[in-house]
Scaffold this active site. Structure first.
Site, PDB file in Angstrom:
ATOM      1  N   ASP A   1       0.828  -1.197   0.000  1.00 28.84           N
ATOM      2  CA  ASP A   1       0.000   0.000   0.000  1.00 28.84           C
ATOM      3  C   ASP A   1       0.865   1.251   0.000  1.00 28.84           C
ATOM      4  O   ASP A   1       2.038   1.216   0.400  1.00 28.84           O
ATOM      5  CB  ASP A   1      -0.939   0.013   1.204  1.00 28.84           C
ATOM      6  CG  ASP A   1      -0.202   0.010   2.537  1.00 28.84           C
ATOM      7  OD1 ASP A   1       0.602  -0.925   2.765  1.00 28.84           O
ATOM      8  OD2 ASP A   1      -0.405   0.929   3.362  1.00 28.84           O
TER       9      ASP A   1
ATOM     10  N   GLU B   1      -0.193  -1.005   5.721  1.00 27.83           N
ATOM     11  CA  GLU B   1       0.864  -0.616   6.645  1.00 27.83           C
ATOM     12  C   GLU B   1       0.770   0.861   6.967  1.00 27.83           C
ATOM     13  O   GLU B   1       1.013   1.285   8.108  1.00 27.83           O
ATOM     14  CB  GLU B   1       2.234  -0.949   6.039  1.00 27.83           C
ATOM     15  CG  GLU B   1       3.420  -0.743   6.972  1.00 27.83           C
ATOM     16  CD  GLU B   1       4.018   0.659   6.945  1.00 27.83           C
ATOM     17  OE1 GLU B   1       4.897   0.940   7.776  1.00 27.83           O
ATOM     18  OE2 GLU B   1       3.605   1.476   6.085  1.00 27.83           O
TER      19      GLU B   1
END
Length: 368
Positions: A72, A134
């Site tokens: 991400d 994350e």
């Protein structure tokens, strides 16, 4: 397609913004690995539209090493991008795009080295672990770590490829963040007796947060960090519509960052205690990392990089969660964290190649 630059271009091309579905990018990585004879495990999260990925090169029943990254990225809405942030472009030695540095560059290097690692007579496996969300406080990787005992033998260590200039990093602070929401009763400001001011309701908790921020400065210290103490801050406060309307809703987001040995959630306990009557929503929490400089993993990375490990960094990673799960962890990845979360984020060609070389050296080391 195993060129690191080509792989980075494909990865950047997926707008895998934190908090959204990641099926497309996970599917691409899974298909790439299958093309090299590796069947990955997809570990879903509770959201139902995003997955972690875990794959092993070599005998997974033996202890090995994890190359850990997240897929991400933060949003790319800054106006200073000179072109589409989700189309990798080259400017001299720079490879520019959202996530190029944080941290799809490390992932591209790991994937690019798969054909070489597959061809090596590894005595211990190399695992690739890719997580989601994350950037929202390490929300995805706990599900992967929970599944790990069924996927491989206990790893000897995890290399978290966050940007560190390929210098091993031994420690970072832990973090916890929460949202407070107050609900009131709207009305005309001339009749406060007929309403309930939601912003006023937040004030005891905000005062407790401000007092705790000051108190922490004289608490436990770790000179490896700047500042050397645990910290707390009120990051956002929102509420109200106009000065003459009693606000019926208000919220604040507060975070704590903790040195090793201090629970970041515990730092926020005085705030929660002062938040009677408010909704408390924990947004994220992950522990600090602290790896001893004499640990075999630290010595291995010093050998592979030729760099003396750095004592600590101020940013957080998934490394603390790996350590909490019983897996020694260290940070070591290409690029500079100062380029992350900024327009025109980039990784250099040389940094990408150096990351490939590091992974190649790890593989060769495991053939001895």
């Amino acid at each position: 397609m195993s060129s690191p630059t080509d792989l980075l271009a494909r990865l950047v091309g997926f707008p895998s913004v934190v908090g959204g579905p990641n099926g497309d990018i996970i599917g691409f990585v899974a298909d790439y690995l299958r093309g090299h004879g590796i069947e990955p495990a997809l570990v879903p999260g509770p959201e139902g539209d995003r997955w972690n990925l875990f794959a092993s090169i070599g005998d997974a029943s033996r202890p090995g090493y994890v190359l850990s990254g997240h897929l991400d990225v933060v949003p790319a809405g800054e106006p200073d991008w000179r072109a589409d942030p989700f189309v990798l472009r080259r400017d001299g030695d720079r490879l520019i795009g959202r996530g190029a540095c944080d941290m799809k560059g490390f992932v591209a290097a790991a994937l690019a080295m798969v054909p070489e690692l597959v061809a090596m007579p590894l005595s211990a496996p190399v695992h690739i672990a890719l997580s989601y969300d994350e950037e929202a406080g390490c929300r995805g990787v706990p599900h992967l770590l929970a599944a790990l005992p069924g996927l491989c033998a206990p790893p000897l260590g995890a290399i978290i490829g966050e940007p560190s200039g390929l210098v091993p990093v031994l420690a970072h602070k832990g973090k916890a963040a929460l949202r407070l929401v107050a609900t009131g009763v709207a009305g005309h400001s001339s009749r406060p007796d007929l309403g309930a001011n939601a912003i006023h309701a937040l004030l005891p908790a905000l005062s407790a947060a401000a007092a705790q921020a000051v108190a922490l400065q004289s608490g436990p210290q770790d000179p490896r960090f700047a500042p050397p103490w645990s910290s707390l801050q009120i990051g956002t406060v929102a509420g109200g519509q106009a000065v003459n309307i009693i606000p019926d809703r208000a919220e604040a987001q507060i975070e704590a960052r903790a040195i090793h040995g201090v629970d970041p959630r515990a730092i926020l306990e005085p705030v929660v205690a002062a938040a009677a009557g408010l909704a408390v929503d924990w947004l994220s929490s992950y522990p600090a990392l602290a790896l001893d400089g004499d640990h075999p993993l630290a010595r291995l990375l010093a050998e592979l990089t030729g760099a003396t490990p750095l004592g600590a960094v101020s940013y957080g990673t998934e490394a603390g969660l790996y350590q909490q799960a019983g897996i020694p962890a260290i940070i070591c990845g290409p690029g500079d964290i100062a380029r992350a979360h900024r327009p025109e984020e980039y990784l250099t060609m040389a940094e990408l190649q150096d990351a490939c070389a590091l992974i190649r050296r790890l593989g060769r080391r495991l053939c001895l």
